[in-house]
Design a protein around this motif. Structure first.
Motif, mmCIF file in Angstrom:
data_model
loop_
_atom_site.group_PDB
_atom_site.id
_atom_site.type_symbol
_atom_site.label_atom_id
_atom_site.label_comp_id
_atom_site.label_asym_id
_atom_site.label_seq_id
_atom_site.Cartn_x
_atom_site.Cartn_y
_atom_site.Cartn_z
ATOM 1 N N GLY A 36 0.782 -1.239 0.000
ATOM 2 C CA GLY A 36 0.000 0.000 0.000
ATOM 3 C C GLY A 36 0.804 1.274 0.000
ATOM 4 N N ALA A 37 2.079 1.191 -0.361
ATOM 5 C CA ALA A 37 2.901 2.399 -0.354
ATOM 6 C C ALA A 37 2.363 3.425 -1.346
ATOM 7 N N PRO A 38 2.217 4.667 -0.930
ATOM 8 C CA PRO A 38 1.863 5.713 -1.893
ATOM 9 C C PRO A 38 2.971 5.882 -2.929
ATOM 10 N N VAL A 39 2.595 6.260 -4.137
ATOM 11 C CA VAL A 39 3.541 6.490 -5.224
ATOM 12 C C VAL A 39 3.576 7.987 -5.518
ATOM 13 N N LEU A 40 4.756 8.575 -5.427
ATOM 14 C CA LEU A 40 4.911 10.006 -5.692
ATOM 15 C C LEU A 40 5.656 10.196 -7.006
ATOM 16 N N ILE A 41 5.112 11.053 -7.863
ATOM 17 C CA ILE A 41 5.718 11.339 -9.163
ATOM 18 C C ILE A 41 6.096 12.818 -9.207
ATOM 19 N N PRO A 42 7.384 13.148 -9.176
ATOM 20 C CA PRO A 42 7.779 14.542 -9.354
ATOM 21 C C PRO A 42 7.578 14.957 -10.814
ATOM 22 N N VAL A 43 7.130 16.174 -11.022
ATOM 23 C CA VAL A 43 6.875 16.656 -12.381
ATOM 24 C C VAL A 43 7.548 18.016 -12.548
ATOM 25 N N ARG A 126 -2.756 4.806 -4.469
ATOM 26 C CA ARG A 126 -2.541 6.125 -3.872
ATOM 27 C C ARG A 126 -1.355 6.758 -4.593
ATOM 28 N N ILE A 127 -1.642 7.736 -5.430
ATOM 29 C CA ILE A 127 -0.632 8.344 -6.292
ATOM 30 C C ILE A 127 -0.657 9.856 -6.080
ATOM 31 N N VAL A 128 0.520 10.449 -6.003
ATOM 32 C CA VAL A 128 0.635 11.893 -5.791
ATOM 33 C C VAL A 128 1.559 12.470 -6.854
ATOM 34 N N LEU A 129 1.079 13.435 -7.621
ATOM 35 C CA LEU A 129 1.918 14.163 -8.566
ATOM 36 C C LEU A 129 2.367 15.458 -7.899
ATOM 37 N N SER A 159 -9.356 4.312 -5.493
ATOM 38 C CA SER A 159 -8.140 5.035 -5.857
ATOM 39 C C SER A 159 -8.178 6.469 -5.359
ATOM 40 N N ALA A 160 -6.993 7.020 -5.131
ATOM 41 C CA ALA A 160 -6.856 8.432 -4.773
ATOM 42 C C ALA A 160 -5.624 8.967 -5.488
ATOM 43 N N VAL A 161 -5.831 9.917 -6.413
ATOM 44 C CA VAL A 161 -4.718 10.553 -7.113
ATOM 45 C C VAL A 161 -4.739 12.031 -6.747
ATOM 46 N N LEU A 162 -3.652 12.497 -6.169
ATOM 47 C CA LEU A 162 -3.551 13.899 -5.754
ATOM 48 C C LEU A 162 -2.625 14.643 -6.707
ATOM 49 N N ALA A 263 2.888 16.049 6.235
ATOM 50 C CA ALA A 263 1.815 15.901 7.214
ATOM 51 C C ALA A 263 0.456 15.833 6.528
ATOM 52 N N GLU A 264 0.266 16.628 5.482
ATOM 53 C CA GLU A 264 -1.022 16.611 4.782
ATOM 54 C C GLU A 264 -1.226 15.297 4.028
ATOM 55 N N LEU A 265 -0.170 14.796 3.408
ATOM 56 C CA LEU A 265 -0.291 13.510 2.717
ATOM 57 C C LEU A 265 -0.581 12.385 3.705
ATOM 58 N N LEU A 266 0.074 12.430 4.865
ATOM 59 C CA LEU A 266 -0.167 11.401 5.873
ATOM 60 C C LEU A 266 -1.613 11.439 6.330
ATOM 61 N N SER A 267 -2.151 12.646 6.493
ATOM 62 C CA SER A 267 -3.543 12.790 6.907
ATOM 63 C C SER A 267 -4.503 12.300 5.832
ATOM 64 N N GLU A 268 -4.173 12.590 4.571
ATOM 65 C CA GLU A 268 -5.087 12.253 3.474
ATOM 66 C C GLU A 268 -4.985 10.804 3.040
#
Length: 279
Positions: A36-43, A126-129, A159-162, A263-268
């Motif tokens: 369940g690790a979130p995936v972060l994509i720098p852009v 769980r993906i974060v751009l 799914s949750a994509v931020l 902190a916000e990502l951990l909360s979300e």
């Protein structure tokens, strides 16, 4: 001061919560996704930032913010998007400037859609751009939306994509400390004090302060005109002067943004540290 131009710290370093995907094998990557690790994509982008900063500034800063935030959530940090939407005169000086090497909207939308489609197919939910180039935002949004449309309702609901831009996490207190004589506004912060300070902290060997321009902020129109008038962009390519930038300001910016973003990502999203041992 730590010069971070070299390789990233090992994902197995004591206390490391982030894992750099490019540095691990496919089995470990699959285990982290399954945990369940979130995936972060720098852009970012490949764009001129004046005579004193490298073309890769946007991608480098997005990558640093993504890695820092990933520490909080046990995230997987993917390779950065190094190509972005074309520089615009009122936010990046303009695509006419040498060094700015850009994508059309369809290409950035397609790249985003393809990468998210692949990650979602592999089980990422769980993906974060983490965006570092102003002009990218709406095309990243479109790519995310198109990728999610391909999922069935159950997978889409799970799914949750931020999508976020790191500068939105710079606090008013930090702005006051970095700009004690007054902040000129985000619209002229291209190649200016904020980006230069961050680069002085994160990648000091790549910064040429001896070349830093000292002109006043660009006098921007309230409209876009096409074809552009190149003479309306300062000759340096910067929209404000980086004079006054410092590594100390960069450290403050980086630490504050990473702490608040993490902190916000951990909360979300919660965290993916259950899979940390696999890394």
């Amino acid at each position: 001061m730590t010069d971070r131009t070299g390789p990233a710290a090992s994902p197995t370093s004591p206390g490391a919560g982030a894992v750099v995907a490019a540095e691990i094998d496919a089995v470990t990557f699959a285990e982290r996704l399954a945990a369940g690790a979130p995936v972060l994509i720098p852009v970012g982008a490949t764009e001129q930032h004046g005579p004193h900063l490298p073309l890769g500034t946007d991608a480098m800063l997005a990558d640093a913010m993504a890695r820092g935030a990933a520490e909080h959530v046990g995230g997987l940090v993917m390779p950065a998007f190094s190509w972005g939407y074309k520089s615009q005169q009122r936010s990046g000086g303009g695509d006419h400037l040498t060094g700015s090497t850009s994508l059309d909207a369809a290409a950035l939308i397609g790249q985003t859609q393809d990468v998210l489609r692949s990650l979602l197919r592999q089980g990422a939910r769980r993906i974060v751009l983490v965006n570092g180039h102003f002009e990218n935002t709406q095309f990243l949004y479109e790519g995310i939306d198109l990728a999610l449309r391909e999922l069935d309702a159950e997978a889409r609901d799970a799914s949750a994509v931020l999508l976020l831009s790191y500068w939105d996490y710079v606090s008013e207190e930090t702005i006051g400390r970095v700009f004690p004589d007054g902040f000129g506004g985000w619209d002229v912060e291209h190649g200016g004090v904020l980006e230069t300070s961050l680069m002085l902290h994160l990648h000091p060997r790549l910064v040429r302060m001896d070349r830093a321009p000292s002109h006043g902020p660009a006098q921007l129109r309230r409209f876009d005109r096409l074809p552009i008038h190149p003479e309306r962009t300062p000759a340096s390519g910067c929209l404000s002067s980086p004079i006054g930038a410092s590594a100390d300001s960069g450290r403050l910016l980086h630490e504050q943004v990473v702490a608040d973003l993490g902190a916000e990502l951990l909360s979300e999203l919660g965290d993916g540290t259950a899979g940390a041992a696999a890394g």
